[in-house]
Enzyme design. Structure first.
Site, PDB file in Angstrom:
ATOM      1  N   ARG A  84       0.449  -1.071   0.094  1.00 39.11           N
ATOM      2  CA  ARG A  84      -0.038   0.046   0.104  1.00 39.11           C
ATOM      3  C   ARG A  84       0.111   1.172  -0.171  1.00 39.11           C
ATOM      4  O   ARG A  84       0.720   2.304  -1.117  1.00 39.11           O
ATOM      5  CB  ARG A  84      -0.704   0.065   1.411  1.00 39.11           C
ATOM      6  CG  ARG A  84      -2.385   0.868   0.712  1.00 39.11           C
ATOM      7  CD  ARG A  84      -1.582   2.439   0.904  1.00 39.11           C
ATOM      8  NE  ARG A  84      -1.343   2.255   2.895  1.00 39.11           N
ATOM      9  CZ  ARG A  84      -0.683   3.640   3.330  1.00 39.11           C
ATOM     10  NH1 ARG A  84       0.200   4.071   2.865  1.00 39.11           N
ATOM     11  NH2 ARG A  84       0.490   2.991   4.415  1.00 39.11           N
ATOM     12  N   ILE A 157      13.058   8.121   1.757  1.00 41.72           N
ATOM     13  CA  ILE A 157      12.107   8.299   0.557  1.00 41.72           C
ATOM     14  C   ILE A 157      12.109   6.545   0.595  1.00 41.72           C
ATOM     15  O   ILE A 157      12.005   5.377   0.001  1.00 41.72           O
ATOM     16  CB  ILE A 157      13.040   9.241  -0.213  1.00 41.72           C
ATOM     17  CG1 ILE A 157      13.140  10.243   0.642  1.00 41.72           C
ATOM     18  CG2 ILE A 157      11.985   9.096  -1.622  1.00 41.72           C
ATOM     19  CD1 ILE A 157      11.781  11.099   0.787  1.00 41.72           C
ATOM     20  N   SER A 158      10.215   6.348   0.881  1.00 40.87           N
ATOM     21  CA  SER A 158      10.120   5.200   0.258  1.00 40.87           C
ATOM     22  C   SER A 158       9.909   5.021  -1.433  1.00 40.87           C
ATOM     23  O   SER A 158      10.205   6.102  -2.071  1.00 40.87           O
ATOM     24  CB  SER A 158       8.038   5.265   0.201  1.00 40.87           C
ATOM     25  OG  SER A 158       7.697   5.398   1.971  1.00 40.87           O
ATOM     26  N   ARG A 268     -10.239 -18.650  21.450  1.00 44.66           N
ATOM     27  CA  ARG A 268      -9.061 -19.141  22.560  1.00 44.66           C
ATOM     28  C   ARG A 268     -10.453 -18.874  23.625  1.00 44.66           C
ATOM     29  O   ARG A 268     -10.944 -18.190  23.708  1.00 44.66           O
ATOM     30  CB  ARG A 268      -8.918 -17.410  23.244  1.00 44.66           C
ATOM     31  CG  ARG A 268      -7.518 -17.599  23.718  1.00 44.66           C
ATOM     32  CD  ARG A 268      -6.423 -18.408  24.064  1.00 44.66           C
ATOM     33  NE  ARG A 268      -5.626 -18.220  25.219  1.00 44.66           N
ATOM     34  CZ  ARG A 268      -4.801 -19.089  25.619  1.00 44.66           C
ATOM     35  NH1 ARG A 268      -4.542 -20.552  24.860  1.00 44.66           N
ATOM     36  NH2 ARG A 268      -3.915 -18.872  26.816  1.00 44.66           N
ATOM     37  N   GLU A 363       3.497  11.368   5.916  1.00 42.13           N
ATOM     38  CA  GLU A 363       2.431  12.052   5.273  1.00 42.13           C
ATOM     39  C   GLU A 363       1.630  12.811   6.165  1.00 42.13           C
ATOM     40  O   GLU A 363       0.304  13.278   6.294  1.00 42.13           O
ATOM     41  CB  GLU A 363       1.148  11.958   4.623  1.00 42.13           C
ATOM     42  CG  GLU A 363       2.483  10.513   3.557  1.00 42.13           C
ATOM     43  CD  GLU A 363       1.472  10.525   2.335  1.00 42.13           C
ATOM     44  OE1 GLU A 363       0.100  11.364   1.881  1.00 42.13           O
ATOM     45  OE2 GLU A 363       2.301   9.431   1.823  1.00 42.13           O
ATOM     46  N   GLY A 364       2.764  13.322   7.211  1.00 40.10           N
ATOM     47  CA  GLY A 364       1.568  14.540   8.425  1.00 40.10           C
ATOM     48  C   GLY A 364       1.730  14.043   9.491  1.00 40.10           C
ATOM     49  O   GLY A 364       0.924  12.762   9.660  1.00 40.10           O
ATOM     50  N   ARG A 381      -7.050  29.291   9.776  1.00 45.23           N
ATOM     51  CA  ARG A 381      -6.736  28.392   7.870  1.00 45.23           C
ATOM     52  C   ARG A 381      -7.706  28.316   7.047  1.00 45.23           C
ATOM     53  O   ARG A 381      -8.980  28.029   7.119  1.00 45.23           O
ATOM     54  CB  ARG A 381      -6.324  26.913   8.088  1.00 45.23           C
ATOM     55  CG  ARG A 381      -5.959  26.404   7.219  1.00 45.23           C
ATOM     56  CD  ARG A 381      -5.594  24.656   7.291  1.00 45.23           C
ATOM     57  NE  ARG A 381      -3.775  25.439   8.486  1.00 45.23           N
ATOM     58  CZ  ARG A 381      -3.062  25.321   7.766  1.00 45.23           C
ATOM     59  NH1 ARG A 381      -2.717  25.239   5.869  1.00 45.23           N
ATOM     60  NH2 ARG A 381      -1.578  25.073   8.018  1.00 45.23           N
TER      61      ARG A 381
HETATM   62  C1  LIG Z   1       8.394   4.137   6.776  1.00 43.25           C
HETATM   63  C2  LIG Z   1       8.649   6.309   6.107  1.00 43.25           C
HETATM   64  C3  LIG Z   1       8.526   6.337   5.001  1.00 43.25           C
HETATM   65  C4  LIG Z   1       8.818   7.877   4.370  1.00 43.25           C
HETATM   66  N1  LIG Z   1       7.964   7.876   3.564  1.00 43.25           N
HETATM   67  C5  LIG Z   1       8.184   9.301   3.260  1.00 43.25           C
HETATM   68  C6  LIG Z   1       8.466   9.807   1.504  1.00 43.25           C
HETATM   69  O1  LIG Z   1       7.942   8.575   0.740  1.00 43.25           O
HETATM   70  N2  LIG Z   1       8.778  11.040   1.092  1.00 43.25           N
HETATM   71  C7  LIG Z   1       9.149  11.981   2.045  1.00 43.25           C
HETATM   72  O2  LIG Z   1       9.368  13.005   1.494  1.00 43.25           O
HETATM   73  N3  LIG Z   1       8.916  11.629   3.482  1.00 43.25           N
HETATM   74  C8  LIG Z   1       8.833  10.241   4.009  1.00 43.25           C
HETATM   75  N4  LIG Z   1       9.081   9.735   5.141  1.00 43.25           N
HETATM   76  C9  LIG Z   1       9.242  11.084   6.407  1.00 43.25           C
HETATM   77  C10 LIG Z   1       7.741  11.888   7.177  1.00 43.25           C
HETATM   78  O3  LIG Z   1       7.090  11.921   6.001  1.00 43.25           O
HETATM   79  C11 LIG Z   1       8.437  12.286   7.924  1.00 43.25           C
HETATM   80  O4  LIG Z   1       9.412  11.504   8.477  1.00 43.25           O
HETATM   81  C12 LIG Z   1       6.943  13.343   8.930  1.00 43.25           C
HETATM   82  O5  LIG Z   1       6.607  14.398   8.055  1.00 43.25           O
HETATM   83  C13 LIG Z   1       7.622  13.953   9.925  1.00 43.25           C
HETATM   84  O6  LIG Z   1       9.046  14.472  10.034  1.00 43.25           O
HETATM   85  P1  LIG Z   1      10.564  14.267  11.308  1.00 43.25           P
HETATM   86  O7  LIG Z   1      10.608  12.637  10.784  1.00 43.25           O
HETATM   87  O8  LIG Z   1      11.895  15.000  10.675  1.00 43.25           O
HETATM   88  O9  LIG Z   1       9.986  14.254  12.432  1.00 43.25           O
HETATM   89  P2  LIG Z   1       9.718  16.098  13.145  1.00 43.25           P
HETATM   90  O10 LIG Z   1       8.918  16.796  12.124  1.00 43.25           O
HETATM   91  O11 LIG Z   1      11.192  16.760  13.742  1.00 43.25           O
HETATM   92  O12 LIG Z   1       9.072  16.039  14.471  1.00 43.25           O
HETATM   93  C14 LIG Z   1       8.955  15.056  15.030  1.00 43.25           C
HETATM   94  C15 LIG Z   1       8.164  15.265  16.557  1.00 43.25           C
HETATM   95  O13 LIG Z   1       7.730  16.709  17.212  1.00 43.25           O
HETATM   96  C16 LIG Z   1       6.418  16.636  16.662  1.00 43.25           C
HETATM   97  N5  LIG Z   1       5.967  18.053  16.504  1.00 43.25           N
HETATM   98  C17 LIG Z   1       6.641  18.505  15.034  1.00 43.25           C
HETATM   99  N6  LIG Z   1       6.165  19.706  14.535  1.00 43.25           N
HETATM  100  C18 LIG Z   1       5.403  19.925  15.429  1.00 43.25           C
HETATM  101  C19 LIG Z   1       4.659  20.847  15.592  1.00 43.25           C
HETATM  102  N7  LIG Z   1       4.931  22.379  14.914  1.00 43.25           N
HETATM  103  N8  LIG Z   1       3.484  21.499  16.879  1.00 43.25           N
HETATM  104  C20 LIG Z   1       3.842  20.163  18.034  1.00 43.25           C
HETATM  105  N9  LIG Z   1       4.547  19.403  17.091  1.00 43.25           N
HETATM  106  C21 LIG Z   1       5.442  18.906  16.541  1.00 43.25           C
HETATM  107  C22 LIG Z   1       6.017  15.730  15.510  1.00 43.25           C
HETATM  108  O14 LIG Z   1       4.575  15.239  15.393  1.00 43.25           O
HETATM  109  C23 LIG Z   1       7.007  14.413  16.093  1.00 43.25           C
HETATM  110  O15 LIG Z   1       6.477  13.963  16.916  1.00 43.25           O
HETATM  111  C24 LIG Z   1       8.489   8.845   4.745  1.00 43.25           C
HETATM  112  C25 LIG Z   1       8.820   8.156   6.736  1.00 43.25           C
HETATM  113  C26 LIG Z   1       8.661   6.865   7.353  1.00 43.25           C
HETATM  114  C27 LIG Z   1       8.306   6.961   8.608  1.00 43.25           C
END
Ligand SMILES: Cc1cc2nc3c(=O)[nH]c(=O)nc-3n(C[C@H](O)[C@H](O)[C@H](O)COP(=O)(O)OP(=O)(O)OC[C@H]3O[C@@H](n4cnc5c(N)ncnc54)[C@H](O)[C@@H]3O)c2cc1C
Length: 397
Positions: A84, A157-158, A268, A363-364, A381
């Protein structure tokens, strides 16, 4: 209001269900254990016409509606999240973005082979220092004659090691912040471009995730998607479609948790009766069943808006937030219902739990969607109309 699925949608659901039962489920435990991404699955999805299910026929797709994409995603994730996720980035984040923003030449060159599944697309937005905070990205694209020179890297990046085409976002003018980001189509094999797999993930272990590196990669101007400075808007519109597929997939995870849990409840016995007779176990089952319906209805509403060509950022975000949180809770409860057996890979529920975490992050994150929903409710917003919209369905010929 029509809550029924069409004959075509039901037929697609049955095809994907059969494919998952026969070609994914018998192998998934081994693939997951070995962290093996099986490329044959994408080839088979292409043969079944599912890699471009909601792309117009004139661009090589099956021409079905956006909710058919949701059905495909739900059924795939009932099997495993890895495939998926592949469809989410290939179709949701990449192909639909080309459909919305691409020039006719870009559509012919990149969208047509992607919709047929001959080429695979990925989406590179996240960087080591820029996840939720997209504008913190450091990748740059500097104009040089008829090209841009791309430098920087992307992470998480997936399909990084699998895809042929990448939608990549870079600063063309950092001083303009969000308005200085531009989108590009990059091909694997271009000089200076390389990728590397990430191993040791908690979940999606049968999926490919990795890093992208750009070392003076020359990108022709005709591979710029949209205008200079439109990259942030393009990325957010891509997420409207990606999040839709993630939410739909989460429904598949809840369905799989419910299916496994109901079966176990009948098998079970404790205190002289099947555990399904205990009210506290029933509470977990009831929550899963309710959340499956709630999540599906939110997904189908977002898909209906897409079919009408109407804005859906708020509704898609809500579907993604609610469905992914519900899937995580369902997976946790499914392990709980299985007791100690749920804690080993003898049963699939431990894989569901490990897999259900990523969609609460990618994705957020849950927190970002919570903020978005609060901002809409508070009136902070409002979405402005985009210069290019995703085409309504039925597609024009
Ligand atoms: C398996 C996997 C596949 C992925 N695939 C892709 C892909 O194909 N392409 C791509 O571009 N990215 C991809 N991602 C990346 C993903 O989109 C990011 O991990 C995601 O956007 C969160 O960013 P971060 O990990 O840097 O966390 P951060 O942004 O560093 O956040 C860390 C924590 O702080 C919280 N936080 C941050 N800002 C705020 C705020 N303003 N208020 C409250 N809390 C906040 C977050 O909710 C989180 O809990 C993938 C990630 C994973 C795990």
């Amino acid at each position: 209001m029509d809550f029924s699925l069409s004959q075509e949608q039901l037929a697609v659901r049955d095809v994907v269900r059969k494919f998952v039962d026969e070609e994914i489920l018998p192998h998934i435990r081994e693939w997951d254990e070995k962290q093996h991404f099986e490329p044959r699955v994408l080839k088979r999805l292409a043969e079944l016409g599912l890699m471009g299910v909601c792309i117009p026929e004139k661009y090589g797709g099956a021409g079905m509606d956006y909710n058919t994409l949701a059905i495909v995603c739900e059924e795939l994730e009932r099997g495993d999240i890895a495939f998926r996720t592949a469809v989410s980035v290939h179709t949701g984040l990449n192909s639909l973005t080309l459909l919305q923003w691409g020039t006719e030449e870009q559509k012919q060159k990149y969208l047509v082979p992607q919709a047929r599944g001959e080429k695979i697309g990925a989406f590179g937005l996240t960087e080591p220092n820029a996840g939720s905070d997209v504008a913190a990205m450091r990748t740059t694209a500097v104009r040089d004659g008829d090209s841009y020179i791309l430098n920087g890297s992307k992470i998480w990046i997936s399909l990084a090691d699998v895809a042929d085409h990448f939608l990549v976002f870079a600063y063309t003018d950092r001083s303009k912040k969000h308005h200085g980001i531009t989108a590009f189509i990059v091909e694997r094999g271009w000089e200076g471009f390389s990728t590397r797999s990430i191993k040791g993930k908690l979940g999606i272990r049968a999926g490919n995730t990795g890093e992208l590196f750009f070392d003076h990669v020359r990108v022709p101007v005709e591979n710029r998607l949209g205008e200079e400075g439109e990259g942030f808007k393009i990325a957010m519109s891509a997420l409207d479609n990606g999040r839709f597929t993630v939410a739909a997939g989460a429904c598949g995870c809840i369905a799989a948790c419910l299916e496994a849990s109901v079966k176990y409840c009948h098998e079970r016995e404790t205190f002289g009766q099947p555990i399904g007779r205990h009210q506290l176990v029933q509470q977990m089952i009831a929550k899963m069943a309710a959340n499956l319906d709630i999540s599906r209805l939110l997904v189908y509403r977002a898909g209906w808006l897409k079919n009408q060509g109407l804005p859906n950022t708020r509704e898609t975000s809500l579907a993604k937030w609610v469905a992914c949180d519900a899937a995580w809770e369902a997976a946790s409860d499914a392990v709980q219902i299985h007791g100690a057996y749920g804690y080993s890979n003898e049963y699939p529920v431990e894989r569901y739990l490990r897999n259900a975490k990523a969609p609460v992050i990618y994705e957020g994150t849950r927190e970002i969607h919570t903020i978005l929903q609060a901002e809409y409710a508070l009136g902070y917003r409002r979405d402005k109309p985009l210069s290019r919209r995703l085409p309504a369905w039925p597609f024009e010929e």
